[in-house]
Design a protein around this motif. Structure first.
Motif, PDB file in Angstrom:
ATOM      1  N   VAL A   1       0.877  -1.177   0.000  1.00  0.00           N
ATOM      2  CA  VAL A   1       0.000   0.000   0.000  1.00  0.00           C
ATOM      3  C   VAL A   1       0.911   1.224   0.000  1.00  0.00           C
ATOM      4  CG1 VAL A   1      -1.916  -1.146   1.189  1.00  0.00           C
ATOM      5  CG2 VAL A   1      -0.116  -0.023   2.526  1.00  0.00           C
ATOM      6  N   GLU A   2       0.302   2.408  -0.179  1.00  0.00           N
ATOM      7  CA  GLU A   2       1.076   3.661  -0.170  1.00  0.00           C
ATOM      8  C   GLU A   2       0.556   4.577   0.917  1.00  0.00           C
ATOM      9  OE1 GLU A   2       2.142   7.590  -2.905  1.00  0.00           O
ATOM     10  OE2 GLU A   2       0.839   6.001  -3.701  1.00  0.00           O
ATOM     11  N   CYS A   3       1.472   5.001   1.814  1.00  0.00           N
ATOM     12  CA  CYS A   3       1.123   5.993   2.829  1.00  0.00           C
ATOM     13  C   CYS A   3       1.309   7.376   2.211  1.00  0.00           C
ATOM     14  CB  CYS A   3       2.020   5.835   4.057  1.00  0.00           C
ATOM     15  SG  CYS A   3       1.754   7.103   5.331  1.00  0.00           S
ATOM     16  N   THR A   4       0.201   8.163   2.111  1.00  0.00           N
ATOM     17  CA  THR A   4       0.266   9.502   1.502  1.00  0.00           C
ATOM     18  C   THR A   4       0.404  10.614   2.527  1.00  0.00           C
ATOM     19  OG1 THR A   4      -2.153   9.599   1.491  1.00  0.00           O
ATOM     20  CG2 THR A   4      -1.073   8.774  -0.501  1.00  0.00           C
ATOM     21  N   ALA A   5       0.026  10.341   3.784  1.00  0.00           N
ATOM     22  CA  ALA A   5       0.187  11.320   4.856  1.00  0.00           C
ATOM     23  C   ALA A   5       0.511  10.564   6.125  1.00  0.00           C
ATOM     24  CB  ALA A   5      -1.086  12.153   5.042  1.00  0.00           C
ATOM     25  N   ALA A   6       1.624  10.943   6.759  1.00  0.00           N
ATOM     26  CA  ALA A   6       2.087  10.219   7.940  1.00  0.00           C
ATOM     27  C   ALA A   6       1.318  10.648   9.175  1.00  0.00           C
ATOM     28  CB  ALA A   6       3.577  10.455   8.148  1.00  0.00           C
ATOM     29  N   GLY A   7       1.245   9.780  10.148  1.00  0.00           N
ATOM     30  CA  GLY A   7       0.643  10.080  11.443  1.00  0.00           C
ATOM     31  C   GLY A   7       1.515   9.482  12.533  1.00  0.00           C
ATOM     32  N   ALA A   8       1.722  10.209  13.607  1.00  0.00           N
ATOM     33  CA  ALA A   8       2.568   9.731  14.695  1.00  0.00           C
ATOM     34  C   ALA A   8       1.994   8.428  15.260  1.00  0.00           C
ATOM     35  CB  ALA A   8       2.659  10.789  15.791  1.00  0.00           C
ATOM     36  N   GLY A   9       2.803   7.361  15.231  1.00  0.00           N
ATOM     37  CA  GLY A   9       2.366   6.070  15.765  1.00  0.00           C
ATOM     38  C   GLY A   9       1.350   5.341  14.911  1.00  0.00           C
ATOM     39  N   ALA A  10       1.046   5.881  13.712  1.00  0.00           N
ATOM     40  CA  ALA A  10       0.016   5.268  12.869  1.00  0.00           C
ATOM     41  C   ALA A  10       0.548   4.005  12.200  1.00  0.00           C
ATOM     42  CB  ALA A  10      -0.457   6.271  11.824  1.00  0.00           C
ATOM     43  N   ALA A  11      -0.349   3.035  11.985  1.00  0.00           N
ATOM     44  CA  ALA A  11       0.014   1.783  11.321  1.00  0.00           C
ATOM     45  C   ALA A  11      -1.250   1.137  10.766  1.00  0.00           C
ATOM     46  CB  ALA A  11       0.705   0.831  12.287  1.00  0.00           C
ATOM     47  N   ILE A  12      -1.072   0.253   9.776  1.00  0.00           N
ATOM     48  CA  ILE A  12      -2.193  -0.517   9.245  1.00  0.00           C
ATOM     49  C   ILE A  12      -1.751  -1.973   9.089  1.00  0.00           C
ATOM     50  CG2 ILE A  12      -2.998   1.490   7.923  1.00  0.00           C
ATOM     51  CD1 ILE A  12      -2.287  -0.360   5.400  1.00  0.00           C
ATOM     52  N   LYS A  13      -2.740  -2.842   8.920  1.00  0.00           N
ATOM     53  CA  LYS A  13      -2.501  -4.238   8.534  1.00  0.00           C
ATOM     54  C   LYS A  13      -3.347  -4.534   7.292  1.00  0.00           C
ATOM     55  CE  LYS A  13      -1.549  -6.301  13.083  1.00  0.00           C
ATOM     56  NZ  LYS A  13      -2.040  -7.282  14.106  1.00  0.00           N
ATOM     57  N   ILE A  14      -2.719  -5.120   6.259  1.00  0.00           N
ATOM     58  CA  ILE A  14      -3.472  -5.565   5.087  1.00  0.00           C
ATOM     59  C   ILE A  14      -4.217  -6.849   5.450  1.00  0.00           C
ATOM     60  CG2 ILE A  14      -3.288  -6.388   2.698  1.00  0.00           C
ATOM     61  CD1 ILE A  14      -0.731  -4.706   2.441  1.00  0.00           C
ATOM     62  N   LEU A  15      -5.506  -6.910   5.068  1.00  0.00           N
ATOM     63  CA  LEU A  15      -6.342  -8.072   5.360  1.00  0.00           C
ATOM     64  C   LEU A  15      -6.999  -8.585   4.086  1.00  0.00           C
ATOM     65  CD1 LEU A  15      -8.154  -6.805   8.593  1.00  0.00           C
ATOM     66  CD2 LEU A  15      -6.190  -8.346   8.477  1.00  0.00           C
ATOM     67  N   ILE A  16      -7.097  -9.895   3.953  1.00  0.00           N
ATOM     68  CA  ILE A  16      -7.789 -10.508   2.819  1.00  0.00           C
ATOM     69  C   ILE A  16      -8.660 -11.644   3.353  1.00  0.00           C
ATOM     70  CG2 ILE A  16      -7.541 -11.767   0.635  1.00  0.00           C
ATOM     71  CD1 ILE A  16      -4.982 -10.227   0.138  1.00  0.00           C
ATOM     72  N   TYR A  17      -9.941 -11.646   2.930  1.00  0.00           N
ATOM     73  CA  TYR A  17     -10.912 -12.655   3.375  1.00  0.00           C
ATOM     74  C   TYR A  17     -11.484 -13.401   2.175  1.00  0.00           C
ATOM     75  CZ  TYR A  17     -10.969 -10.762   8.148  1.00  0.00           C
ATOM     76  OH  TYR A  17     -10.623 -10.364   9.422  1.00  0.00           O
TER      77      TYR A  17
ATOM     78  N   THR B   1     -13.950 -15.830   5.848  1.00  0.00           N
ATOM     79  CA  THR B   1     -12.789 -16.388   6.566  1.00  0.00           C
ATOM     80  C   THR B   1     -11.516 -15.643   6.194  1.00  0.00           C
ATOM     81  OG1 THR B   1     -13.813 -18.574   6.579  1.00  0.00           O
ATOM     82  CG2 THR B   1     -11.447 -18.483   7.010  1.00  0.00           C
ATOM     83  N   LYS B   2     -10.726 -15.277   7.212  1.00  0.00           N
ATOM     84  CA  LYS B   2      -9.474 -14.544   6.973  1.00  0.00           C
ATOM     85  C   LYS B   2      -8.457 -15.461   6.312  1.00  0.00           C
ATOM     86  CE  LYS B   2      -6.969 -13.447  10.529  1.00  0.00           C
ATOM     87  NZ  LYS B   2      -6.597 -12.769  11.799  1.00  0.00           N
ATOM     88  N   LEU B   3      -7.894 -14.994   5.190  1.00  0.00           N
ATOM     89  CA  LEU B   3      -6.866 -15.728   4.453  1.00  0.00           C
ATOM     90  C   LEU B   3      -5.475 -15.169   4.700  1.00  0.00           C
ATOM     91  CD1 LEU B   3      -8.714 -16.093   1.012  1.00  0.00           C
ATOM     92  CD2 LEU B   3      -8.640 -17.732   2.896  1.00  0.00           C
ATOM     93  N   ILE B   4      -5.377 -13.850   4.791  1.00  0.00           N
ATOM     94  CA  ILE B   4      -4.079 -13.187   4.970  1.00  0.00           C
ATOM     95  C   ILE B   4      -4.234 -12.062   5.980  1.00  0.00           C
ATOM     96  CG2 ILE B   4      -2.281 -11.786   3.870  1.00  0.00           C
ATOM     97  CD1 ILE B   4      -2.776 -13.272   1.295  1.00  0.00           C
ATOM     98  N   GLU B   5      -3.284 -11.971   6.902  1.00  0.00           N
ATOM     99  CA  GLU B   5      -3.158 -10.824   7.804  1.00  0.00           C
ATOM    100  C   GLU B   5      -1.692 -10.417   7.785  1.00  0.00           C
ATOM    101  OE1 GLU B   5      -3.131  -9.775  12.589  1.00  0.00           O
ATOM    102  OE2 GLU B   5      -4.312 -11.488  11.875  1.00  0.00           O
TER     103      GLU B   5
END
Length: 298
Positions: free
Chosen positions: A174-190, A199-203
């Protein structure tokens, strides 16, 4: 003894031809007085047994005589060994007769050539209409416009992904376009069951959004042609944004036609996103932006 040839008894001689009594001769006149036998006296008591005398010391054992020397063993005679005769030569194996020639099989009619199997056509779908090329990135986008999207906190967003061609990926990004202090994401696929994410396939691991730029999760997965998947992410902060695309084709609309729903959303835990989702109509969102997920082909 005879007197005038008449036999008479021989002369008795005391102590010789007639016995005496207590040294008194039986010859002559008168009585021989034999005194009456006196009464036997009382038997006296048996005296006490005297103490046994001490056992005498045993005499010294005599010295054993010296054993005689053993005689020398006789010499063993030599065993005669006759030489073994030679093994006789084996006779030659007889030559096998020649096998008769097998008769020819009857002719069969030639089988017709099977027609070439037609190539498999691509699966039905919306994304990746061409065969994936190694190292190229493909996305869940079906429109040209791009935008930015605030990542949010504790909400999973999922959009439709249905590839026309099978793609094996080496990474997702993914692309982060604006930073945030302590910010994070997880990609998920069901996975999809009856049109809903299930059902979750990828985390992915936690991807840092405290700086801008491409964020990559290395993985290996095969997305099959014609199969429906639900792809997206969950964030942990209301600060920070990511690349999205606009004018997404909806997978459902409401009955009046005033809203389109390109996304599912679920309130969830960033630390441990749900392994299984239960989707209802209340989990639809009419947002006009869809988070952009990149699929890197092997």
């Amino acid at each position: 003894m005879k007197i005038n040839a008449v036999p008479v008894q021989a002369e008795l001689v005391s102590g010789t031809s007639i016995k005496t009594i207590n040294s008194t001769s039986l010859l002559g006149s008168g009585d021989i007085v034999i005194a009456a036998q006196g009464i036997q006296g009382t038997t006296g008591s048996v005296g006490s047994t005297g103490s046994q005398g001490a056992v005498g010391s045993q005499g010294t054992t005599g010295i054993n005589g010296t054993n005689g020397s053993q005689g020398t063993q006789g010499i063993q005679g030599t065993r005669g060994t006759g030489s073994q005769g030679f093994t006789g030569i084996q006779g030659l194996t007889g030559v096998q007769g020649t096998q008769g020639i097998q008769g020819l099989n009857g002719l069969f009619a030639a089988q017709g050539v099977q027609g070439t199997t037609g190539a498999n056509g691509p699966g039905g779908g919306l994304h990746i209409p061409t065969k994936p090329i190694t190292g190229f990135a493909y996305t869940n986008a079906i429109a040209l416009g791009t935008n930015t999207w605030g990542i949010g906190s504790g909400t999973t967003y999922l959009s439709l992904f249905m590839p026309i061609n099978t793609i094996t990926v080496s990474a997702l990004s993914v692309e982060c376009t604006a930073a945030g202090a302590g910010a994070a994401i997880k990609i998920l696929i069901y996975s999809d069951v009856n049109g809903k994410p299930t059902t979750k396939l990828i985390e992915s691991t936690s991807l840092d959004f405290s700086t801008t730029g491409k964020k990559t999760f290395t993985t290996s997965y095969i997305f099959s042609a014609g199969t429906t998947y639900w792809v997206g992410y969950i964030g942990n902060s209301f600060s920070g944004s990511m690349r999205s695309f606009t004018a997404a084709t909806p997978f459902t609309t409401n009955e009046t036609g005033t809203s389109i729903f390109p996304l599912w959303f679920f309130n969830d835990s960033f630390a441990t996103p749900s392994s299984t989702l239960t989707a209802t109509s209340s989990n639809l969102t009419a947002a006009q932006n869809t988070p952009k997920i990149n699929f890197i082909s092997v």
